[in-house]
Design a protein around this motif. Structure first.
Motif, PDB file in Angstrom:
ATOM      1  N   VAL A  37       0.829  -1.121  -0.032  1.00  0.00           N
ATOM      2  CA  VAL A  37      -0.076  -0.088  -0.088  1.00  0.00           C
ATOM      3  C   VAL A  37       0.792   1.361  -0.003  1.00  0.00           C
ATOM      4  CG1 VAL A  37      -1.736   1.480   1.356  1.00  0.00           C
ATOM      5  CG2 VAL A  37      -1.919  -1.066   1.056  1.00  0.00           C
ATOM      6  N   VAL A  38       1.819   1.172   0.816  1.00  0.00           N
ATOM      7  CA  VAL A  38       2.611   2.484   0.969  1.00  0.00           C
ATOM      8  C   VAL A  38       3.559   2.657  -0.270  1.00  0.00           C
ATOM      9  CG1 VAL A  38       5.098   3.277   2.119  1.00  0.00           C
ATOM     10  CG2 VAL A  38       3.174   2.275   3.465  1.00  0.00           C
ATOM     11  N   TYR A  39       4.115   1.449  -0.759  1.00  0.00           N
ATOM     12  CA  TYR A  39       4.768   1.524  -2.163  1.00  0.00           C
ATOM     13  C   TYR A  39       3.662   2.243  -3.177  1.00  0.00           C
ATOM     14  CZ  TYR A  39       6.534   0.190  -6.809  1.00  0.00           C
ATOM     15  OH  TYR A  39       7.013   0.276  -7.979  1.00  0.00           O
ATOM     16  N   LEU A  40       2.497   1.698  -3.565  1.00  0.00           N
ATOM     17  CA  LEU A  40       1.836   2.175  -4.469  1.00  0.00           C
ATOM     18  C   LEU A  40       1.416   3.732  -4.393  1.00  0.00           C
ATOM     19  CD1 LEU A  40      -0.858  -1.061  -4.632  1.00  0.00           C
ATOM     20  CD2 LEU A  40       1.294  -0.127  -6.244  1.00  0.00           C
ATOM     21  N   PHE A  41       1.160   4.196  -2.765  1.00  0.00           N
ATOM     22  CA  PHE A  41       0.734   5.616  -2.688  1.00  0.00           C
ATOM     23  C   PHE A  41       1.849   6.434  -3.140  1.00  0.00           C
ATOM     24  CE2 PHE A  41      -3.151   4.185  -0.686  1.00  0.00           C
ATOM     25  CZ  PHE A  41      -3.956   5.357  -0.993  1.00  0.00           C
ATOM     26  N   ARG A  42       3.254   5.954  -3.233  1.00  0.00           N
ATOM     27  CA  ARG A  42       4.085   6.818  -3.604  1.00  0.00           C
ATOM     28  C   ARG A  42       4.457   6.776  -5.107  1.00  0.00           C
ATOM     29  NH1 ARG A  42       8.662   5.123   1.256  1.00  0.00           N
ATOM     30  NH2 ARG A  42       7.710   6.254   2.824  1.00  0.00           N
ATOM     31  N   ASN A  43       3.548   6.009  -6.003  1.00  0.00           N
ATOM     32  CA  ASN A  43       3.608   5.831  -7.207  1.00  0.00           C
ATOM     33  C   ASN A  43       3.120   6.643  -8.081  1.00  0.00           C
ATOM     34  OD1 ASN A  43       3.807   4.575  -9.869  1.00  0.00           O
ATOM     35  ND2 ASN A  43       5.006   2.916  -9.272  1.00  0.00           N
ATOM     36  N   PRO A  44       3.384   7.425  -8.668  1.00  0.00           N
ATOM     37  CA  PRO A  44       2.598   8.639  -9.480  1.00  0.00           C
ATOM     38  C   PRO A  44       1.826   7.935 -10.659  1.00  0.00           C
ATOM     39  CG  PRO A  44       5.073   9.542  -9.346  1.00  0.00           C
ATOM     40  CD  PRO A  44       5.065   7.819  -9.025  1.00  0.00           C
ATOM     41  N   LEU A  45       2.095   7.101 -11.138  1.00  0.00           N
ATOM     42  CA  LEU A  45       1.343   6.151 -12.169  1.00  0.00           C
ATOM     43  C   LEU A  45       0.119   5.527 -11.350  1.00  0.00           C
ATOM     44  CD1 LEU A  45       1.521   5.693 -15.077  1.00  0.00           C
ATOM     45  CD2 LEU A  45       2.629   3.386 -14.682  1.00  0.00           C
ATOM     46  N   TRP A  46       0.256   5.007 -10.520  1.00  0.00           N
ATOM     47  CA  TRP A  46      -0.790   4.294  -9.665  1.00  0.00           C
ATOM     48  C   TRP A  46      -1.846   5.670  -9.116  1.00  0.00           C
ATOM     49  CZ3 TRP A  46      -2.809   4.167  -4.387  1.00  0.00           C
ATOM     50  CH2 TRP A  46      -3.703   2.998  -4.177  1.00  0.00           C
ATOM     51  N   LEU A  47      -1.468   6.652  -8.611  1.00  0.00           N
ATOM     52  CA  LEU A  47      -2.214   7.877  -8.404  1.00  0.00           C
ATOM     53  C   LEU A  47      -3.097   8.434  -9.468  1.00  0.00           C
ATOM     54  CD1 LEU A  47       0.173   9.694  -5.960  1.00  0.00           C
ATOM     55  CD2 LEU A  47      -1.838   8.106  -5.281  1.00  0.00           C
ATOM     56  N   LEU A  48      -2.231   8.480 -10.901  1.00  0.00           N
ATOM     57  CA  LEU A  48      -3.222   8.632 -12.093  1.00  0.00           C
ATOM     58  C   LEU A  48      -4.079   7.685 -12.433  1.00  0.00           C
ATOM     59  CD1 LEU A  48      -3.421  10.140 -14.714  1.00  0.00           C
ATOM     60  CD2 LEU A  48      -1.509   8.685 -15.771  1.00  0.00           C
ATOM     61  N   GLY A  49      -3.813   6.446 -12.101  1.00  0.00           N
ATOM     62  CA  GLY A  49      -4.908   5.610 -12.183  1.00  0.00           C
ATOM     63  C   GLY A  49      -6.119   5.622 -11.289  1.00  0.00           C
ATOM     64  N   TRP A  50      -5.909   6.193 -10.117  1.00  0.00           N
ATOM     65  CA  TRP A  50      -7.080   6.531  -9.145  1.00  0.00           C
ATOM     66  C   TRP A  50      -7.593   7.778  -9.803  1.00  0.00           C
ATOM     67  CZ3 TRP A  50      -9.475   4.718  -5.007  1.00  0.00           C
ATOM     68  CH2 TRP A  50      -8.856   3.701  -4.285  1.00  0.00           C
ATOM     69  N   ALA A  51      -7.169   8.828 -10.411  1.00  0.00           N
ATOM     70  CA  ALA A  51      -7.850   9.916 -10.950  1.00  0.00           C
ATOM     71  C   ALA A  51      -8.719   9.257 -12.096  1.00  0.00           C
ATOM     72  CB  ALA A  51      -6.989  10.999 -11.450  1.00  0.00           C
ATOM     73  N   ALA A  52      -8.114   8.488 -12.947  1.00  0.00           N
ATOM     74  CA  ALA A  52      -9.069   7.825 -13.982  1.00  0.00           C
ATOM     75  C   ALA A  52     -10.330   7.012 -13.388  1.00  0.00           C
ATOM     76  CB  ALA A  52      -8.215   6.814 -14.944  1.00  0.00           C
ATOM     77  N   LEU A  53     -10.027   6.200 -12.029  1.00  0.00           N
ATOM     78  CA  LEU A  53     -11.188   5.612 -11.721  1.00  0.00           C
ATOM     79  C   LEU A  53     -12.220   6.451 -11.084  1.00  0.00           C
ATOM     80  CD1 LEU A  53     -11.955   2.800 -10.886  1.00  0.00           C
ATOM     81  CD2 LEU A  53     -10.860   3.088  -8.548  1.00  0.00           C
ATOM     82  N   ILE A  54     -11.899   7.756 -10.597  1.00  0.00           N
ATOM     83  CA  ILE A  54     -12.778   8.656 -10.070  1.00  0.00           C
ATOM     84  C   ILE A  54     -13.486   9.184 -11.286  1.00  0.00           C
ATOM     85  CG2 ILE A  54     -13.221  10.912  -9.241  1.00  0.00           C
ATOM     86  CD1 ILE A  54     -10.731  10.196  -7.440  1.00  0.00           C
TER      87      ILE A  54
END
Length: 283
Positions: A37-54
């Motif tokens: 979880v910590v690794y993913l929250f530090r990954n900009p690409l994963w956060l971009l995926g969250w924006a797309a999910l929203i």
């Protein structure tokens, strides 16, 4: 507009799945639990995926607020076609002709299903007993699949987690529709005085967790067919059960619609099995 919003939701889902799959599979092999979880929250690409999910959630809510679940949810299968375009344009992967043919087969089958089946009807006030039975059945099925996914090969585990998340996403779609109906009827403040918005939040968290597990434990080609196929199947069943949606009464047209849906499923399987095995660029 219903079809447009559903297609935009599918595109956003494709962006989310592509970016988060790349991010989650790039995690160190020993990462698990909170370390992952910590690794993913530090990954900009994963956060971009969250924006797309929203964005996908917003577009899906807009589509479901005016349209039938039996129309919107099958249209989300086009995320695979959008994913193929992302692979070619964004990741610069070579796509085989058979894969493009499978994408065409998926779109044609979906179009035949919607045109021949003529889904329609629906009402916005399911009974409490129907809600309870639907929620219990979906949660129980998702839980059993998630428990079974703890053992087996990476592909089997990814498939089972994918199937589990698909069941929950189908249930979440009904909660989205119920929440939008509540919002329309009672306003923003009144929405939080009714249960659908809280069921939506809880169901979404469970579905997201299961989808992340599917993306992390095995290849995308193992989980994706189950996510894309099981979601509309369960969604259609729930739409008929809860919202009294219906299809054409013409037996011949209904048979053609069923054939179209089967063709779409075949296209989905062929597409996922012939698409590039990884999300890495050629060469």
């Amino acid at each position: 507009m219903i079809i447009l919003f559903a297609l935009l939701a599918a595109l956003s889902n494709a962006v989310n799945e592509a970016t988060q799959h790349v991010a989650s599979t790039a995690a160190p092999s020993r990462s698990s639990g909170w370390q992952l979880v910590v690794y993913l929250f530090r990954n900009p690409l994963w956060l971009l995926g969250w924006a797309a999910l929203i964005a996908a959630f917003v577009f899906q809510a807009l589509a479901l607020s005016q349209g039938q679940i039996s129309v919107v949810q099958p249209l989300l299968a086009t995320e695979l076609v959008f994913m193929l375009l992302l692979r070619r344009v964004w990741i610069h992967q070579s796509i085989r002709p058979i894969t493009w043919a499978a994408a065409t087969l998926t779109c044609v089958g979906l179009a035949v299903f919607l045109a021949a089946g003529q889904p329609g009807g629906g009402q916005s006030t399911p009974t409490s007993s129907h809600w309870f039975a639907a929620g219990l059945a979906c949660c129980a099925a998702a839980a059993v699949l998630a428990v079974l996914a703890r053992w087996g090969s990476p592909s089997l585990r990814a498939a089972l987690y994918g199937a589990s998340s698909a069941v929950m996403w189908a249930l979440v779609a009904t909660f989205i529709k119920a929440t939008t109906d509540t919002l329309t009827q009672f306003g923003v403040a009144g929405m939080f005085a009714h249960w659908p918005v809280y069921a939506l939040a809880a169901g979404s968290v469970a579905a997201l967790f299961l989808m992340q597990a599917a993306l992390h434990v095995g290849p995308l080609r193992a989980s994706q067919p189950f996510i894309v196929i099981i979601d509309p199947i369960v969604s259609i069943a729930l739409s008929v059960w809860l919202f009294a949606e219906h299809f054409t009464a013409d037996g011949a047209a209904l048979a053609i619609a069923a054939t179209g849906f089967a063709v779409m499923c075949a296209g989905v399987v062929l597409l996922t099995q012939t698409a590039p095995a990884t999300m890495q660029a050629d060469g």
